[in-house]
Structures are given as structure tokens and as C-alpha cells.
Scaffold this motif. Structure first.
Motif, short mmCIF file in Angstrom:
data_model
loop_
_atom_site.label_atom_id
_atom_site.label_comp_id
_atom_site.label_asym_id
_atom_site.label_seq_id
_atom_site.Cartn_x
_atom_site.Cartn_y
_atom_site.Cartn_z
N ARG A 8 28.82 47.60 52.86
CA ARG A 8 30.20 48.07 52.82
C ARG A 8 30.58 48.76 54.14
O ARG A 8 31.67 48.57 54.65
N GLU A 36 35.94 54.60 46.76
CA GLU A 36 36.78 53.39 46.78
C GLU A 36 38.23 53.78 47.01
O GLU A 36 38.99 53.05 47.62
N ARG A 71 25.45 40.09 49.74
CA ARG A 71 25.44 41.36 49.02
C ARG A 71 24.48 41.28 47.84
O ARG A 71 24.47 40.28 47.11
N ALA A 77 35.37 44.61 51.81
CA ALA A 77 34.65 45.89 51.70
C ALA A 77 34.59 46.35 50.26
O ALA A 77 33.58 46.90 49.80
#
Lengths: 413, 683
Positions: free
Chosen positions: A344, B3, A403, A335
Motif C-alpha cells: 500500500r 483508509e 498482494r 492503494a
């Protein structure tokens, strides 16, 4: 075969097979295969007949994973809404008498020729895909109003799954929704407000639960009361028999008594006894006493961890937990590497489903959570569960393999 | 920013896994003794709670079949050790010796039987029993070794004593743990739960029987959880149950459980039937998942074994209605429990529903007394019916063949003339028209019919009153087949009434042997007087006369409440309604001035009715030598109803294979009168 041999010409777009091979990330695949092996060993000890079938499902699952990697995930996400609609149709079909197959007093299986599958497993994947598709490039989920559509997209299949009834799988969709929104940048205070509202409505939710579900919750919150009603063959049986016998007064009374008075610890007690009996090194393959004497209910599905823990001891448990941890960390790394929002979110969705299911199942088996009926991914016996687990891995690896280059500083910006 | 959220997520999962790992460490390394200790003292037994079988009731609510307390014996394998069960070789040896012993006893019994016929019957019966026993024994011996091996491998020995302090525990754990009393590790001795020979002596059974029961229970146990109790003996004597219950240390692992036995009133034994222990077919039937579609309980094997099932009669036909649904309870002993045991009801037992019949005990007794007079080589049947409702108030049968002769087709003789009479009237033949009776009439090529008297010119009512064969035979020949068949239907003779008794003890359906299309002129004449191809059951005949008594209402007989016909759906037969007054007058004339005039009881009952005497071929070896060399023996009938002007009850009595010359009115008239008087005084 050397790396050069499989590398495509620089000028050409990467070939699909090349991308597929590149996607097979050992950080994810290795622990998953270890877990499958542990599952097969446990099944070999507990139910050898089921092991062969499980091995077949595992091979099919690997094929499904490869198939899920081949097609770029953005093309897959273009089909997210139709896929979601199909999964809703399948869930709805279970409500039509005669279409679904009933087992253990719940209609969870749809029969397609000789093969039966659980639409709720399909729905888990569908919800991840549809949320990933919906949330990408949007910002309105960062407002309170913008949460309405994602919640609706989740609550519709959730309601249909509750109707089966399969509360465990239905509740799996809640963390998926919250984590995907959270990871996509939803405001913390908005999510917390919803959580608080949800907590406040728990008494209402509890009152509409099935009697055996209420018993499971009570058995968890009242551990001092140790009774031994067998959940599936107890309250459920009483209610089924009552229906079969035309629901006479005394049968209804029996049902309500079974429903009201049977907080149950039998599954957990036997499971704990099995785990504790394993000691440090375990009792040995096919030597677990609880396993040999069939004392742990559902030992080949929901409680397979206790079989493994009894026969392989704490050392075996450490290996299993290590593999689970590495798998989740591997999925997390995937991820991280995918910067594109939808990809993601797909990887995170896989992480949340597999991670939550693993944690809930293990916690239930060691007596830290109420019994939910969730299988342990890659270990518990069951074709639908095995296929879904591999499919989720495939989607996560697909996101990594396909990706695109992202030049923005931060994702979702 | 996001993140970080992702990183937090992964860390959260890893932390949860660490917590689970810590919990596993606590269980498997730190608290291991606690959990094993719990296991050692925790004891759990699952018991099937047998429902009380529903009672079968007389009309006044007193029981025809009821339950009396009894005891069964169950075994908890989890609390036994290997030594209790016979090894496969030992079981084979033991059963072999037992079989040989039984064969010797059987041979002695056969040798002691005096007549050749009885000996043949006994030999046949013993051979069948031996074959069934061999099959069961071979099945047991072929499947037992595997179950035994698995049991031994499981090592379920559980009753142990510490070798140091003698502390006794029941444990399900291998004997390697420490004694909870003195802490000595691994010094346990397994105590035998009980001595099998001692148990056999207590139960007054052969050792082989107990061994075989243990083996069968183990086979059932192989398919069920270990903590379930398994039936060992279905019936044990109360003193044995008391001994086992009061001395659990002598018979550890055994449990004497209350289990009702079934008794029945001998008065209605033929109707009630019998119960028996379930067979393999019952097991298959009661555990069939398809029962759910009919709203019936799907039994588990453990629930079937100790249950009683109906073998025949009402017990068999209403088996599901009577049997009820077993409950389930769990008996628990917890490690921290204050009380030694606690019983949890898991599924409440639902007792079987009672079955209400229409039988009146006093009438049934009278009917039984009457049929007891039937000849030993023949049969007798008596029925009393409520004309207004169709309720069967009494139904008795006595026979050498074991069949319920109230349901058996036999030649009805002159009682059948009612059917011919209705056909005559309905066809439009003039009832006043006289036909000449010349005592006998010759039929070309086939034989002759005989009337007992040369009545001369005679009309319908008088012919019925005096039971003139000449009149009815000649008129039947004039009618043809179709009017007679229509008359059958008016009286319901084409129907086989379902009283809920099943088919097993019914006779063959005589009317099915031929249809009107096959009847020739000779057949018609004989049918017209209730001979030849005409056959009916006493139930059909009494129903026919009840319909006449009810003025044409199509009365349908019923015996049990669940099969009671809807009273609002009763129809009336137009033909019978039109001609009932004339036929009722004829039936009354039979009692007043006809064949039944000499029967005092019929007069006292103010009855109307009809006698019948059917000739059937004498059979050597069946009929006694005292009957002489006569070609025929007689079935004697009387059927009647009372009071004749406002009928309330109908009754029929038939004696089969009476001596030659016996007459229906003489033999059966007064018994019918008595039944009718009893019925009239009852209500």
C-alpha cells in the motif's frame, strides 16, 4: 483470447505472466495513455523533433513498467536499501567535477555512454521504496523519536538534490515523506509539530536559496511587481558570466543586482497569455500564437500545459484534467485494494509523487504557484521523467498484482 | 482509520485539480479580454549593450587607438509587418541589378587606371571582392526564402489602427480583438512601419543594400526570440540616427543605438593594426563553447554581429582583452506602467580593458619621420629600446610590401661583426693577434670577399672600429660553425621575440633557412661579416646591442604590458659578461675614430655603436633605373646606444635597397644619433 485461456490451473500458483496481465488495471493505464497522447500532440505542435524521441521514451517506459510488475514487490523491497544506496551514489557522483553534465547552470544529469539520466528521478523512487520497506511492520513512527530515521532517509537525498541545484525535485520528497508517514499512522500532532518547525525555519531556508530561486519565490508573493527578467537566462547567466570572467567586481555586482532585483513574472505572464488565448475551443493544432512565436519559455517541458491549453482551449483542458483526476483516483483505488502495508505504501508513494508533481506543475502554469521547474508527468518532454512515471505506475500495479491475502481487520494493525 | 486518510488524500488531489480547472475557466472564458489586452500593449525589447573597446595607450597614457561616438541601426521584427521585408524574388532581382551596376562601376574604374601594373592589381582586387560578394549573395538567396515564409506565416504584423476610431496599437495578437478605445471588434488595419525606400534615402544607401540588410537580420532573427532587436546597419550617420530617434512614428520598429567607432593615431598605425566587422570565422570563434574553459565570454550571435574585432596588429592579438563583455538589458512597456518604457539591466556591460604599450609618442614620431626617408621601392625600420628594461620606446617601419620591417629578416652587414667578435673572444683567440687584410681574399671555387680598404695587419678592436671585412672573414673561417652559433645564442639572435603583433605582418625567418651543420668555409666567412646566410631582424640586432650595452644582461624586448617579461627572472650571459668591456670599447671607438666618426649626432649623443652595409643583388623591375648597372644595392644599418659609459637607450635604423655605394654610417648614423638624443632628452 478468452478469460479461460489465460487462467492458470487452480492448484498451481498463479503464473507470473498471468499476474502481470491481471495487473494492467485500465483505471490507471487508460488515463495514463490519454495523457501520453496529449503530451505527444502538444510536442508535435511545439517541437516535432522532440516528439519522436518522446514516443521512443514512452515505449521504453511501458517496457519498464511491465518489468516492474513482473518481479513481486516484496522481492523488490528486499533490494530497497541497496537501490537506495545506489541512488545516493549516483547523486553523490554529480558532486564530482567532470562526472555530471551541466545544463541550464545545474548539474543534474549523469552520463552513461550516449544516455544521460537524472539521478534525482531515481532517488524519488528509491525514497518511496526505502520508506515503504522501513515503515512496514513498525510502530515506532507513531512516536516522535521514531520519526528520526524516516526523516533522515529522506533528508540525505534531498540535501544532495538541493546541491545540484534542483529545488523543485528536492521539495517533492517532503510530501512523499509526510504522506507516507501519515498514511502509515503517524500521529498528527507529531507531523504538525514538524510542519510548524519547518514553517518557522523558512526565512533561514530562503536566505540560502540561489538568487534565481529567491526571485521565483518573490515573483510569486509579489505579483504586483511585474518585471521581465528571464530567470534562466538572467540571474543565472549573470552569475555564470561572472564566474567565466573571473568574477570581477563589476560582474559580481551585476550578479547581486540580478539576484536581488529581479522577481520575475515573464514565464508566467507568457504562459497565462497562451492559456487565455486558447479561449473555449482553442486556436487549433499548431495554430497557437504564443506557441508559434516561441514566446512561452520551456514550452516543451515545464510549460507544456500552456501549449495544449492555447491550441485546444478550455475543452481540451477539461479532458486533460479529467484524465489526470482519473489517474489519481485509479492509483488511490489500487492503494485501497492493497491491504498489505508495504504494498500500500508503494502505491501511495506513486500516487503522491505523480499527484503532487501534476498539481504543482499545473498550478505553476496557471499562476497559482511559484515556478519550480517540475515537469508534468507523462506530458513534459524528458526521458528520465517519462521512465520514472511509468516505473511508479509499475510499482503501484505490482503491489496490486502480487498482494497477499490479509486477514487482519485493518491495515497497519 | 487509515483508509480514511487515504481517501482524504485522493479527495485533496481531486479538489486541487478542480481549483486548477476553475482557474483555467477563469482565464479562458471569463478574463480572456484582460490578458489579451495586456498582450496588446505590453512591449518588450532585448538589447545587447555593447562594451566600449579598450583603448590602446602610449607609455604616457595618451591613446594610440580610441573610440569615438557613433550610431548603429537595429530592428524589432515584432513591430514590423510583411510589407517591409523584400519578397525572395524581389530581393534576388534587386541584388542582381545592384551587382550589375557595381560591375559596371568597377569596369569604369579599371579603365580609368593609367598604368598596366596598377590596372592588374586593381582587377585582381575587384575580382576577389566580387567573388566574396557573390558568395555572400548566393548564401543569402538560398537561405532567405524559408525565413521569409516563416515570418509571413507567423503574421507578426503589429502596428495597427482601429478602422473606426483610428486608435493605434502595437499588438502581437492576430487582428481579431476588440479596440480598447471604442470597443469595436475586429476592425483593424495594419499600418506599415516605415517605407524602405525612405529609409534607404535617409541612410544614403542603395535600396538593395537595405533589402539585403533586412534579409540578413531576418535570418538571424529566425534563430532568436522575436522580441530581440537585430542589427540592421552597423554604422549610420548621426543625422540619420537623430531623424529615426526623433520620429518614431515614421520609422516604427527601428531603433538608432549608440555604437562607438574606432580611431587610431597614424603615428603607430603599423603597431595598432585595424578593427573590422566580424566574419563567419569570427562568429564561429566567439560563439565557441570552449571559450568558457579559458575564462572568456561565450558570445551569442546577436552579440557578435555589431561588435568590432581586431583585424591585425595589437587590435587582433589582444582582441579578447580589448573587446570586453557585452551587457544585456530589456526595455519593457507594461500594460499598467506609468512610464512608457523602463529599462532593466540584465547583465552589466564590462568594457574592454586598456592595453598599455611602451611606445613614447615623441620618439615614435621621430622614428616615423626617419623611416619615411626610406626608398619607395625598398623599406626602412627604426627601433628605440630601453636598455635597462627592454621596453620598445619606438618602432616604425615603412615599406612597399606592407610588412613591418622591424621584424623582417635581412642581411645585417657589418653590425653582425659584434657576434663574430664575441665568438673570437670566447674561443680564446688572442684579440691582439693581427690578421692581414689585403682588400680582397679569393675563395677557391666560390668567389671572393671584399674589404673596402687594404687594412694590412689589423687586430680585433681596430678591425671592429674600421669595419674590416678581411679580418672578420678570415677569423670566422678559423672559428668554425659552433662558436658562431653559440655567439648567436648569447645575443638572442636565435629567438623570435613575441611583441604581441602576431605573425601576419612579419617577414620570413631567414635563419631558419639553414643551420650551422650546413655551413661551409665560404659560408662562415660571409656570415662573419654579416653577409651570405646571415640574416637578422632589426629587432634582433638592437636587442643584441642592448645586451652588450647592459653588460651581458639578457635584455628581452617587450611592447605591451601583458607580455612584459618578469624583471626578477632576468639572466646574464656569462660569455658576454666576460667580454663586454672590450666589445663596448670597440663600439665606442667606432663613433670616436671609426666609421661613425663623421656623424655629428652620434657624437652629440655620446653614443657607441656599429655601422653596417650589406650588399644585396639588384633586381630589375624593383630597383629604379637610376641605380645604373651595378650588381648590388645596399642595406644600410646603424645600431648604437647612449650614453656609452652608462647606457640607457639603444637604437637601430636600417634602410633597405639603398643606391649602390650608400654606406651604413652615412645613411643611418645620424638618424640613430637623433633617436638617442630624443630618448635621452625624453626621460
Amino acid at each position: 483470447m478468452s478469460a479461460d485461456a489465460i487462467r492458470p490451473p487452480l492448484a498451481a500458483a498463479p503464473a507470473r505472466w498471468y499476474l502481470t496481465l491481471r495487473a494492467l488495471d485500465p483505471r490507471v493505464l487508460a488515463p495514463a495513455l490519454v495523457l501520453v497522447a496529449i503530451g505527444l500532440i502538444s510536442l508535435a505542435a511545439d517541437k516535432p523533433v522532440a516528439m519522436l524521441s518522446q514516443a521512443r521514451w514512452c515505449v521504453v517506459g511501458l517496457a519498464v513498467m511491465l518489468a516492474a510488475i513482473v518481479v513481486p514487490y516484496r522481492k523488490l523491497l528486499a533490494l530497497a536499501y541497496p537501490f537506495y544506496a545506489v541512488s545516493l551514489l549516483c547523486l553523490g557522483a554529480l558532486l564530482v567535477p567532470g562526472l555530471g553534465r551541466t545544463a541550464n547552470h545545474a548539474t543534474r544529469w549523469l552520463q552513461l555512454g550516449p544516455i544521460g539520466f537524472q539521478p534525482s528521478e531515481l532517488a524519488k523512487v528509491a525514497v518511496v521504496m526505502v520508506l515503504a520497506r522501513y515503515i512496514r511492520f513498525r510502530r515506532d513512527h507513531r512516536t516522535f523519536k521514531g520519526l528520526v530515521v524516516p526523516f533522515l532517509l529522506t533528508l540525505i537525498p534531498l540535501a544532495l538534490i538541493v546541491k545540484q541545484p534542483d529545488l523543485g525535485t528536492a521539495l517533492m520528497l517532503v510530501p512523499v515523506l509526510f504522506v507516507l508517514l501519515w498514511a502509515a499512522g503517524a500521529q498528527r500532532r507529531h507531523l504538525m509539530t514538524v510542519v510548524v518547525l519547518g514553517v518557522l525555519s523558512l526565512p533561514l531556508v530562503y536566505s540560502v536559496l540561489q538568487p534565481y530561486q529567491q526571485a521565483r519565490v518573490r515573483s510569486f508573493v509579489e505579483p504586483a511587481v511585474v518585471l521581465v527578467a528571464d530567470l534562466r537566462s538572467g540571474a543565472d547567466e549573470a552569475s555564470t558570466d561572472a564566474a567565466a570572467a573571473g568574477a570581477t567586481n563589476s560582474a559580481r555586482a551585476a550578479t547581486s543586482r540580478a539576484a536581488a532585483g529581479a522577481p520575475d513574472r515573464h514565464h508566467v505572464t507568457e504562459s497565462l497569455a497562451a492559456i487565455a488565448g486558447g479561449g473555449i475551443t482553442g486556436q487549433g493544432f499548431r495554430e497557437g500564437f504564443q506557441n508559434r512565436t516561441d514566446r512561452v519559455p520551456e514550452s516543451w517541458t515545464d510549460f507544456i500545459f500552456s501549449v495544449f491549453a492555447e491550441e485546444w482551449g478550455f475543452l481540451g483542458v477539461l479532458i486533460l484534467l479529467l484524465a489526470e483526476g482519473l489517474l489519481l483516483i485509479g492509483l488511490g483505488s489500487v492503494a485501497f485494494e492493497v491491504k498489505e502495508p508495504a504494498g500500500r505504501l508503494l502505491a501511495i508513494g506513486a500516487l503522491v509523487i505523480l499527484g503532487t508533481q501534476t498539481c504543482v506543475n499545473l498550478a505553476m502554469t496557471v499562476g497559482l504557484a511559484p515556478i519550480t521547474g517540475l515537469p508534468l508527468p507523462f506530458l513534459s518532454y524528458g526521458g528520465s521523467s517519462m521512465l520514472t512515471s511509468w516505473l511508479l505506475l509499475g510499482l503501484a500495479l505490482n503491489a496490486k498484482a502480487h498482494r497477499p491475502l490479509v486477514f487482519t481487520a485493518r491495515d497497519f494493525d | 482509520m487509515y483508509e480514511r486518510r487515504l481517501r482524504l488524500l485522493v479527495v485533496a488531489y481531486v479538489l486541487i485539480l478542480c481549483v486548477i480547472g476553475a482557474r483555467a475557466f477563469a482565464l479562458q472564458v471569463v478574463e480572456v479580454g484582460d490578458h489579451v489586452g495586456q498582450l496588446e500593449t505590453r512591449c518588450r525589447r532585448t538589447l545587447s549593450v555593447l562594451p566600449r573597446r579598450g583603448e590602446i595607450l602610449y607609455a604616457n597614457g595618451t591613446p594610440m587607438a580610441a573610440n569615438v561616438p557613433g550610431f548603429g541601426l537595429e530592428v524589432a521584427f515584432r513591430e514590423l509587418d510583411d510589407r517591409v521585408l523584400p519578397e525572395p524574388e524581389q530581393l534576388a532581382r534587386s541584388l542582381g541589378e545592384w551587382t550589375a551596376q557595381r560591375t559596371e562601376l568597377d569596369a569604369a574604374e579599371v579603365a580609368a587606371t593609367t598604368t598596366a601594373r596598377d590596372r592588374a592589381v586593381l582587377e585582381r582586387r575587384l575580382a576577389a571582392r566580387r567573388a566574396a560578394g557573390d558568395t555572400r549573395r548566393n548564401e543569402l538567396l538560398s537561405t532567405y526564402p524559408e525565413a521569409y515564409e516563416r515570418y509571413v506565416r507567423d503574421g507578426l504584423a503589429v502596428r495597427r489602427a482601429c478602422a473606426v476610431c483610428g486608435h493605434t496599437v502595437r499588438s502581437i495578437d492576430p487582428p481579431t480583438r476588440s479596440c480598447r478605445e471604442c470597443g469595436t471588434p475586429g476592425r483593424f488595419e495594419v499600418l506599415p512601419p516605415f517605407d524602405v525606400q525612405e529609409l534607404a534615402d535617409l541612410l544614403d544607401e542603395e535600396r538593395a543594400t537595405v533589402d539585403a540588410s533586412l534579409a540578413r537580420a531576418l535570418l538571424r532573427r529566425a534563430r532568436r526570440p522575436a522580441y530581440r532587436l537585430h542589427a540592421l546597419m552597423v554604422r549610420i550617420e548621426p543625422h540619420a540616427a537623430e531623424e529615426i530617434a526623433l520620429k518614431p512614428w515614421r520609422f516604427a520598429g527601428l531603433d538608432a543605438v549608440p555604437r562607438a567607432a574606432r580611431i587610431r593615431d597614424d603615428l603607430a598605425a603599423q603597431l595598432v593594426g585595424r578593427t573590422r566587422l566580424p566574419t563567419a570565422a569570427d562568429m564561429e570563434r566567439l560563439t565557441d563553447p570552449a571559450r568558457e574553459a579559458d575564462g572568456l565570454h561565450i558570445y551569442s550571435e546577436a552579440e557578435v554581429y555589431p561588435a568590432l574585432v581586431g583585424a591585425w596588429g595589437l587590435e587582433a592579438q589582444f582582441d579578447d582583452h580589448l573587446r570586453g563583455v557585452p551587457g544585456r538589458s530589456v526595455r519593457v512597456r507594461e500594460h499598467d506602467g506609468v512610464e512608457p518604457y523602463r529599462t532593466e539591466i540584465r547583465r552589466e556591460v564590462m568594457d574592454g580593458a586598456p592595453l598599455q604599450t611602451s611606445i613614447v609618442p615623441r620618439l615614435q614620431r621621430a622614428a616615423e619621420e626617419i623611416v619615411a626617408r626610406a626608398p619607395a621601392h625598398g623599406a626602412g625600420a627604426a627601433i628605440v629600446m630601453d636598455v635597462r628594461t627592454g621596453a620598445i620606446l619606438a618602432m616604425a617601419s615603412a615599406s612597399s610590401d606592407g610588412l613591418n620591417h622591424a621584424h623582417v629578416h635581412v642581411q645585417p652587414g657589418s653590425v653582425f661583426k659584434l657576434i663574430t667578435a664575441l665568438a673570437i673572444l670566447e674561443t680564446g683567440l688572442d684579440p691582439e693577434e693581427e690578421v692581414v687584410c689585403n682588400k680582397s681574399g679569393v675563395m677557391r671555387g666560390r668567389g671572393k670577399y671584399v674589404c673596402m680598404h687594404a687594412h694590412g695587419p689589423i687586430a680585433l678592436v681596430e678591425a671592429f672600429e674600421r669595419s674590416c671585412n678581411g679580418y672578420f672573414a678570415q677569423q670566422a673561417a678559423r672559428l668554425g660553425a659552433e662558436p658562431l652559433a653559440a655567439s648567436f645564442r648569447s645575443f638572442g639572435l636565435e629567438r623570435r621575440f613575441d611583441l604581441g603583433l602576431g605573425d601576419m605582418h612579419l617577414g620570413e625567418a631567414g635563419l631558419a633557412r639553414s643551420g650551422p651543420e650546413d655551413w661551409e668555409r665560404w659560408d662562415l666567412m660571409m656570415i662573419g661579416i654579416g653577409q651570405g646566410r646571415a640574416t637578422s631582424t632589426p629587432l634582433q640586432i638592437v636587442t643584441a646591442y642592448a645586451r652588450l650595452a647592459a653588460g651581458g644582461t639578457a635584455v628581452t624586448p617587450w611592447l605591451v604590458e601583458p607580455l612584459r617579461p618578469d624583471p626578477t627572472a632576468v639572466r646574464r650571459d656569462p660569455a658576454l659578461v666576460r667580454h663586454a668591456p672590450l666589445l663596448q670599447a670597440a663600439a665606442r671607438a667606432v663613433v670616436v675614430s671609426g666609421t661613425g666618426q663623421a656623424q655629428v649626432e652620434l657624437g652629440n649623443a655620446d653614443a657607441a655603436g656599429k655601422s653596417g652595409t650589406a650588399e644585396v643583388l639588384r633586381r630589375d623591375g624593383v630597383d629604379p633605373p637610376s641605380y645604373g648597372q651595378a650588381k648590388y644595392v645596399n642595406n644600410t644599418w646603424f645600431v648604437g646606444y647612449a650614453p656609452h659609459d652608462a647606457p640607457r637607450f639603444a637604437a637601430v635604423v636600417v634602410f633597405e635597397r639603398m643606391k649602390p655605394g650608400a654606406h651604413g654610417a652615412t645613411e643611418a648614423g645620424d638618424p640613430v644619433g637623433r633617436l638617442l638624443i630624443e630618448a635621452l632628452s625624453e626621460r
